[in-house]
Design an enzyme around this catalytic site. Structure first.
Site: not given
Ligand code: TPP
Ligand code: MG
Ligand code: DXP
Length: 626
Positions: A246, A359, A331
């Site tokens: 990242k 959700r 969640e």
């Molecule tokens: C249901 C939900 N909870 C929280 C979020 C906030 N959120 C957006 S991106 C993220 C982290 C995602 O991590 P990953 O899937 O590993 O993607 P990366 O950013 O590492 O590419 C979170 C917690 C969301 N978009 N949806």
């Molecule tokens: Mg990730």
């Protein structure tokens, strides 16, 4: 040097040599850093998938093949190579490119919902559709992050995909070991084993019944292409485990231990002129107060769904790490685990962005409220968030909350009332409570001029505030209102206090007697609010939330149930999916301004006797709707 300007669509990628593709990757990173630093957005996630995006579009033929992205925050390289490089400077700007996939922008975009952990379910459904319709020449590729893989839906989908030898979905696991912070739980531990030297003979995916390819270097384009072609050739459900970084290629992001530049703020266009005090960030006020309460209340436990810092829990976590729980992007689990904590004699505080609580509604309703469990929900980003588009606006919670028996909801108007509401909420032990506040800063505290039955009166026109609840109509007081002191009752919900006070001033200038009340605790509708409403000629409720079934609707229903004939106007967001934009612009576009509320109230009163002219108020774009 191959530049992004030479790419007009994915077909152009397939004509490049490996070297040219690697040159292009470098140019894409240049554009990402230059533009996203200016516009704000998900720089780190997008930097991490530059090579993966190029390999995907070289191996698969979008849009005939569907490349689906979980959450969609990491799709800036995808946008650049699918014909939108020329418009990329408009990212997240009003009327510009969305920060997420957008079907109106491109046929290459499919999922607009920014809520995580959904992509594998879309893929399973789409693959079923292809099979049922006899479509055999279109691949289904689903990209999911290691963070999103900690969401329950992802495993519900994997359970189905594993059972579908005839549904050859290619799952691309983008494993950068992080959500915001390092991903937590048993799943990342298993992924770490798969990345390790002595990896297990079978992955959990293979034990479920899917094939597994990898791990593969997610920044090595030839290796990625080999792995993706091999996976596609298996003709069955398969997980391609890609290892990425990242923030890759931008040293400040790579070195950012907090969240690898997960979401960067826009660079100010010019040195910000000294502005009136904006006050502290709502998030910071909450975080600091919870940490203080944590020292007084050893029974308080904070829960987050992979967003500890963004929801303000860092100060609490620093002081009480053993009473801080990060459940991953889960969640639903967070809410029912909170019910479990409450059953165990503790008082959980679930901190979450408002839209993501959607959700976990069933868990709030039947795992928490049914048991009258003393859980406190703290909803940040309630109301219009703006930049992140339709699925991020926290405009659903006030409507959902009306349906939850026994839930008490507070909407603080400033830092002081947020601290007070939090203290009051965690003191409630016979049922659930919820607080909601918007994105951004609190502004200055707005003091009450009086209180009536626990409700804050921010402005009134009677000589004595107690007159407002007497049956005899008081004459106008010294507030300069010439009319009847109880012409209008403005009910301010949360952050709409400033809007209501401006509307009141405008109405008072034109001879109306106005009372502005902030119940602070808005659900269930306070009895005293109904009593006040019964004694005013018009009630107007103003909320930063969807109008359907929101706080205003509940107030109207409570007045009707009390036999009131008082007309009620509700001011809130239209029950629509709102395009991305700036929060203040969106609020203004939908009539949540003092000027518009005043005009609409005058119209409502004029509608009664026609004696009031409204030519002094400029027309506004959106009228108040009953
Ligand atoms: C249901 C939900 N909870 C929280 C979020 C906030 N959120 C957006 S991106 C993220 C982290 C995602 O991590 P990953 O899937 O590993 O993607 P990366 O950013 O590492 O590419 C979170 C917690 C969301 N978009 N949806
Ligand atoms: Mg990730
Ligand atoms: C993609 C996602 O859901 C989060 O990264 C969100 O965009 C963060 O929003 P804020 O910038 O308001 O914290």
């Amino acid at each position: 040097m191959t530049s992004i300007e030479s790419v007009h669509g994915p077909a152009d990628l397939r004509a490049l040599t490996v070297r040219e593709t690697e040159e292009l990757a470098a140019d894409i990173r240049r554009v990402l850093v230059e533009e996203v630093t200016r516009t704000g957005g998900h720089l780190g996630p997008s930097l991490g998938v530059v090579e993966l995006t190029l390999a995907l579009h070289r191996v698969f033929e979008s849009p005939r093949d569907h490349i689906l992205w979980d959450t969609g925050h990491q799709t800036y390289p995808h946008k650049l190579v699918t014909g939108r490089a020329g418009a990329f400077g408009t990212l997240r700007q009003p009327g510009g490119l969305s920060g997420y996939p957008s079907r109106t922008e491109s046929a290459h975009d499919h999922i607009e919902n920014s809520h995580a952990s959904t992509v594998l379910s879309y893929a399973d459904g789409l693959a079923r559709a292809h099979r049922l319709r006899g479509v055999a020449d279109r691949a289904v590729v689903a990209v999911i992050g290691d963070g999103a893989l900690t969401g329950g839906m992802a495993w519900e989908a994997l359970n189905n995909l594993a059972d579908g030898a005839d549904r050859p979905v290619v799952v691309v696991l983008n494993d950068n070991t992080r959500s915001y912070a390092p991903t937590v739980g048993g799943i990342p531990a298993h992924l770490a084993e798969l990345r390790g030297a002595d990896r297990p003979s079978r992955s959990v995916f293979e034990n479920l019944g899917l094939s597994y390819v990898g791990p593969v270097d997610g920044h090595d384009i030839p290796a990625l292409e080999r792995a993706l072609r091999h996976a596609a050739g298996l003709g069955r459900p398969v997980v391609v485990h890609c290892l990425t970084e990242k923030g890759r290629g931008h040293a400040p992001a790579e070195q950012d231990e907090a969240d690898r530049f997960h979401a960067v703020r826009p660079r100010p266009a010019a040195p910000a002129a000294p502005r009136a005090s904006q006050g502290p960030a709502w998030t910071d006020v909450f975080g600091a107060e919870l940490a203080e309460l944590g020292a007084q209340r050893p029974d308080l436990v904070a829960l987050t769904a992979a967003m500890l810092a963004p929801t303000g829990l860092a100060p609490f976590a620093a002081r009480f790490p053993d009473r801080t729980v990060d459940v991953g992007i889960a969640e639903q689990h967070a809410v029912t685990a909170a019910a479990g904590l409450a059953l165990g004699g503790l008082h959980p505080v679930v901190a979450v962005y408002a839209t993501f609580l959607n959700r976990a509604f069933d868990q709030m309703l039947l795992d928490v409220a049914l048991h009258r469990a003393p859980v406190t929900f703290v909803l940040d980003r309630a109301g219009v968030t703006g930049d992140d588009g339709a699925s991020h606006n926290g405009m659903w919670d006030l409507s959902l909350f009306q349906m939850v028996p026994g839930l008490r909801v507070a909407a603080p108007r400033d830092a002081a009332t947020l601290r007070r509401a939090l203290r009051e909420a965690v003191a409630v032990q016979d049922g659930p409570t919820a607080l909601r506040f918007p994105k951004g800063t609190t502004g200055d505290d707005i003091p009450a001029v009086a209180t009536v039955e626990g409700m804050d009166v921010l402005r009134h026109a009677a000589p004595d505030v107690r007159d407002l609840l007497r049956d005899a109509a008081p004459d106008a007081g010294d507030a300069g209102d010439a009319g009847d002191a109880r012409d209008v009752l403005l009910v301010s919900v949360g952050s709409m206090a400033g809007v209501c006070l401006e509307a009141a001033d405008r109405l008072a200038e034109h001879g109306f007697g106005v009372t502005v009340v902030d119940p602070r605790w808005i659900t269930p509708v306070p009895t005293a609010l109904v009593e006040l409403g019964l004694r005013h000629s018009l009630v107007a409720a103003v909320e930063d939330g969807g109008r359907s079934g929101g706080a205003g609707a509940a107030i109207a229903q409570a007045l009707a149930d009390a036999g009131a004939r008082t007309p009620v106007r509700t001011f809130g967001l239209p029950q629509r999916f709102l395009d991305h934009g700036r929060r203040d612009d969106i609020l203004a576009a939908h009539g949540l301004t003092g000027r518009h509320v005043a005009r609409a109230v005058v119209e409502a009163l004029a509608g009664r006797d026609g004696s009031v002219t409204i030519d002094h108020l400029a027309p506004q774009p959106v009228g108040a709707e009953q």
